[in-house]
Design a protein around this motif. Structure first.
Motif, PDB file in Angstrom:
ATOM      1  N   GLU A   1       0.837  -1.203   0.000  1.00  0.00           N
ATOM      2  CA  GLU A   1       0.000   0.000   0.000  1.00  0.00           C
ATOM      3  C   GLU A   1       0.871   1.252   0.000  1.00  0.00           C
ATOM      4  N   GLU A   2       1.924   1.262   0.804  1.00  0.00           N
ATOM      5  CA  GLU A   2       2.799   2.439   0.872  1.00  0.00           C
ATOM      6  C   GLU A   2       3.516   2.668  -0.453  1.00  0.00           C
ATOM      7  N   GLN A   3       3.979   1.589  -1.076  1.00  0.00           N
ATOM      8  CA  GLN A   3       4.659   1.727  -2.362  1.00  0.00           C
ATOM      9  C   GLN A   3       3.696   2.180  -3.454  1.00  0.00           C
ATOM     10  N   LEU A   4       2.441   1.742  -3.380  1.00  0.00           N
ATOM     11  CA  LEU A   4       1.438   2.206  -4.339  1.00  0.00           C
ATOM     12  C   LEU A   4       1.202   3.698  -4.180  1.00  0.00           C
ATOM     13  N   ALA A   5       1.118   4.178  -2.939  1.00  0.00           N
ATOM     14  CA  ALA A   5       0.909   5.612  -2.714  1.00  0.00           C
ATOM     15  C   ALA A   5       2.064   6.432  -3.289  1.00  0.00           C
ATOM     16  N   GLU A   6       3.283   5.930  -3.154  1.00  0.00           N
ATOM     17  CA  GLU A   6       4.428   6.636  -3.721  1.00  0.00           C
ATOM     18  C   GLU A   6       4.341   6.696  -5.239  1.00  0.00           C
ATOM     19  N   ARG A   7       3.921   5.606  -5.863  1.00  0.00           N
ATOM     20  CA  ARG A   7       3.822   5.596  -7.327  1.00  0.00           C
ATOM     21  C   ARG A   7       2.702   6.510  -7.807  1.00  0.00           C
ATOM     22  N   LEU A   8       1.608   6.540  -7.067  1.00  0.00           N
ATOM     23  CA  LEU A   8       0.523   7.433  -7.464  1.00  0.00           C
ATOM     24  C   LEU A   8       0.952   8.893  -7.361  1.00  0.00           C
ATOM     25  N   THR A   9       1.785   9.197  -6.387  1.00  0.00           N
ATOM     26  CA  THR A   9       2.298  10.560  -6.266  1.00  0.00           C
ATOM     27  C   THR A   9       3.197  10.905  -7.441  1.00  0.00           C
TER      28      THR A   9
ATOM     29  N   ASP B   1       2.999   9.544 -10.404  1.00  0.00           N
ATOM     30  CA  ASP B   1       2.250   9.512 -11.664  1.00  0.00           C
ATOM     31  C   ASP B   1       1.784  10.897 -12.076  1.00  0.00           C
ATOM     32  N   GLY B   2       1.376  11.689 -11.116  1.00  0.00           N
ATOM     33  CA  GLY B   2       0.860  13.007 -11.447  1.00  0.00           C
ATOM     34  C   GLY B   2      -0.604  12.950 -11.836  1.00  0.00           C
ATOM     35  N   ASP B   3      -1.260  14.077 -11.748  1.00  0.00           N
ATOM     36  CA  ASP B   3      -2.689  14.158 -12.078  1.00  0.00           C
ATOM     37  C   ASP B   3      -2.915  14.017 -13.571  1.00  0.00           C
ATOM     38  N   GLY B   4      -3.913  13.198 -13.911  1.00  0.00           N
ATOM     39  CA  GLY B   4      -4.328  13.061 -15.297  1.00  0.00           C
ATOM     40  C   GLY B   4      -3.429  12.176 -16.140  1.00  0.00           C
ATOM     41  N   GLN B   5      -2.363  11.644 -15.567  1.00  0.00           N
ATOM     42  CA  GLN B   5      -1.466  10.792 -16.342  1.00  0.00           C
ATOM     43  C   GLN B   5      -2.021   9.376 -16.402  1.00  0.00           C
ATOM     44  N   ALA B   6      -2.096   8.826 -17.593  1.00  0.00           N
ATOM     45  CA  ALA B   6      -2.623   7.473 -17.772  1.00  0.00           C
ATOM     46  C   ALA B   6      -1.603   6.443 -17.296  1.00  0.00           C
ATOM     47  N   VAL B   7      -2.093   5.467 -16.557  1.00  0.00           N
ATOM     48  CA  VAL B   7      -1.238   4.393 -16.062  1.00  0.00           C
ATOM     49  C   VAL B   7      -1.588   3.118 -16.815  1.00  0.00           C
ATOM     50  N   ARG B   8      -0.618   2.557 -17.503  1.00  0.00           N
ATOM     51  CA  ARG B   8      -0.874   1.381 -18.325  1.00  0.00           C
ATOM     52  C   ARG B   8      -0.532   0.075 -17.608  1.00  0.00           C
ATOM     53  N   GLU B   9       0.253   0.137 -16.557  1.00  0.00           N
ATOM     54  CA  GLU B   9       0.682  -1.087 -15.887  1.00  0.00           C
ATOM     55  C   GLU B   9      -0.365  -1.541 -14.880  1.00  0.00           C
ATOM     56  N   LEU B  10      -0.478  -2.863 -14.737  1.00  0.00           N
ATOM     57  CA  LEU B  10      -1.366  -3.448 -13.747  1.00  0.00           C
ATOM     58  C   LEU B  10      -0.622  -3.530 -12.419  1.00  0.00           C
ATOM     59  N   ARG B  11      -1.258  -3.039 -11.358  1.00  0.00           N
ATOM     60  CA  ARG B  11      -0.620  -3.007 -10.046  1.00  0.00           C
ATOM     61  C   ARG B  11      -1.431  -3.859  -9.072  1.00  0.00           C
ATOM     62  N   ILE B  12      -0.741  -4.806  -8.423  1.00  0.00           N
ATOM     63  CA  ILE B  12      -1.365  -5.705  -7.454  1.00  0.00           C
ATOM     64  C   ILE B  12      -0.802  -5.374  -6.079  1.00  0.00           C
ATOM     65  N   VAL B  13      -1.686  -5.049  -5.144  1.00  0.00           N
ATOM     66  CA  VAL B  13      -1.267  -4.683  -3.795  1.00  0.00           C
ATOM     67  C   VAL B  13      -1.245  -5.942  -2.925  1.00  0.00           C
ATOM     68  N   SER B  14      -0.104  -6.166  -2.280  1.00  0.00           N
ATOM     69  CA  SER B  14       0.054  -7.306  -1.377  1.00  0.00           C
ATOM     70  C   SER B  14      -0.041  -6.817   0.063  1.00  0.00           C
ATOM     71  N   ASP B  15      -0.790  -7.556   0.883  1.00  0.00           N
ATOM     72  CA  ASP B  15      -0.905  -7.191   2.300  1.00  0.00           C
ATOM     73  C   ASP B  15       0.169  -7.852   3.150  1.00  0.00           C
ATOM     74  N   THR B  16       1.097  -8.569   2.524  1.00  0.00           N
ATOM     75  CA  THR B  16       2.258  -9.125   3.232  1.00  0.00           C
ATOM     76  C   THR B  16       3.511  -8.784   2.434  1.00  0.00           C
ATOM     77  N   LEU B  17       4.621  -8.659   3.137  1.00  0.00           N
ATOM     78  CA  LEU B  17       5.865  -8.328   2.458  1.00  0.00           C
ATOM     79  C   LEU B  17       6.426  -9.515   1.684  1.00  0.00           C
ATOM     80  N   GLU B  18       6.169 -10.727   2.148  1.00  0.00           N
ATOM     81  CA  GLU B  18       6.760 -11.902   1.535  1.00  0.00           C
ATOM     82  C   GLU B  18       5.689 -12.848   1.024  1.00  0.00           C
ATOM     83  N   GLY B  19       6.044 -13.599   0.003  1.00  0.00           N
ATOM     84  CA  GLY B  19       5.123 -14.592  -0.547  1.00  0.00           C
ATOM     85  C   GLY B  19       5.745 -15.297  -1.727  1.00  0.00           C
ATOM     86  N   LEU B  20       4.896 -15.947  -2.499  1.00  0.00           N
ATOM     87  CA  LEU B  20       5.354 -16.740  -3.638  1.00  0.00           C
ATOM     88  C   LEU B  20       4.574 -16.373  -4.894  1.00  0.00           C
ATOM     89  N   VAL B  21       5.280 -16.375  -6.013  1.00  0.00           N
ATOM     90  CA  VAL B  21       4.661 -16.341  -7.338  1.00  0.00           C
ATOM     91  C   VAL B  21       4.761 -17.758  -7.886  1.00  0.00           C
TER      92      VAL B  21
END
Length: 220
Positions: A162-170, A172-192
């Motif tokens: 969530e914190e890293q998403l907030a930084e990226r949204l900042t 990005d700037g207003d009105g800028q289109a975001v083309r990448e898909l962003r998945i928010v994880s509620d844990t720091l560690e996991g598996l793909v």
């Protein structure tokens, strides 16, 4: 008739400290002795049980670090150090099978640790069906996607907190289109986890190659 001297003789006096069968100290000595013996036995058994429980508790605490490093979750979290998924199926892998494992499916995995920053996951589709799932450390599926969602043969998304998403949204700037898909994880560690289906025995090599080609590295 002549009197029997033994019958006419008076009874001998009782010994010092001795009384009758009922109510005297000697009559109480036997039960008290048995009670004391039983009490001592119970105390010894209780003490032995407490000592054994303490030993087991101490040994368990000492073994926790070793067990935690050798369990299945920790073993899987070592995968992906090269920036790509690694096969976990097949002989000689030395890893526990994932839940609901299908022998016709080639499975590969890489771990993620978002403490160092967001991760970029990139998978390229091929001749066999491919699916990706994100698993939180401790259990639970965070996200799932199949090759049907691929754009021009590529599945790509950013995994972040969530914190890293907030930084990226900042940024990005207003009105800028975001083309990448962003998945928010509620844990720091996991598996793909990547799974590729070998529909025929001859597809096994393609399935393993597809599952093991998923990129999982730090995002820019």
């Amino acid at each position: 008739m002549t009197a029997d001297p033994a019958q006419d003789a008076p009874p001998p006096p009782p010994k010092a400290g001795a009384t009758g069968r009922r109510g005297g100290p000697l009559s109480r000595l036997g039960p008290l002795t048995r009670l004391g013996g039983a009490l001592r036995g119970w105390l010894l058994a209780t003490l032995a049980g407490l000592v054994l429980a303490g030993i087991v508790h101490i040994v368990t605490i000492l073994l926790i670090p070793r067990l935690s490093e050798s369990d299945a979750a920790s073993a899987y979290l070592l995968l992906g150090a090269t920036g790509r998924t690694e096969l976990v199926t097949g002989p000689g892998r030395g890893l526990a099978e994932l839940r609901d494992a299908d022998p016709a499916v080639a499975t590969a995995a890489c771990s993620y640790d978002l403490s160092g920053g967001p991760m970029r996951i990139v998978a390229r589709t091929g001749p066999v069906p491919l699916g990706l799932t994100l698993h939180r450390r401790g259990g639970g599926v965070l996200y799932a996607v199949t090759d049907r969602a691929a754009i021009r043969g590529v599945i790509e998304f950013i995994l972040l907190t969530e914190e890293q998403l907030a930084e990226r949204l900042t940024r990005d700037g207003d009105g800028q289109a975001v083309r990448e898909l962003r998945i928010v994880s509620d844990t720091l560690e996991g598996l793909v986890v990547a799974r590729a289906l070998a529909q025929r025995p001859s597809d096994r090599a393609d399935a393993e190659a597809s599952a093991a080609s998923v990129e999982c590295g730090l995002a820019e």
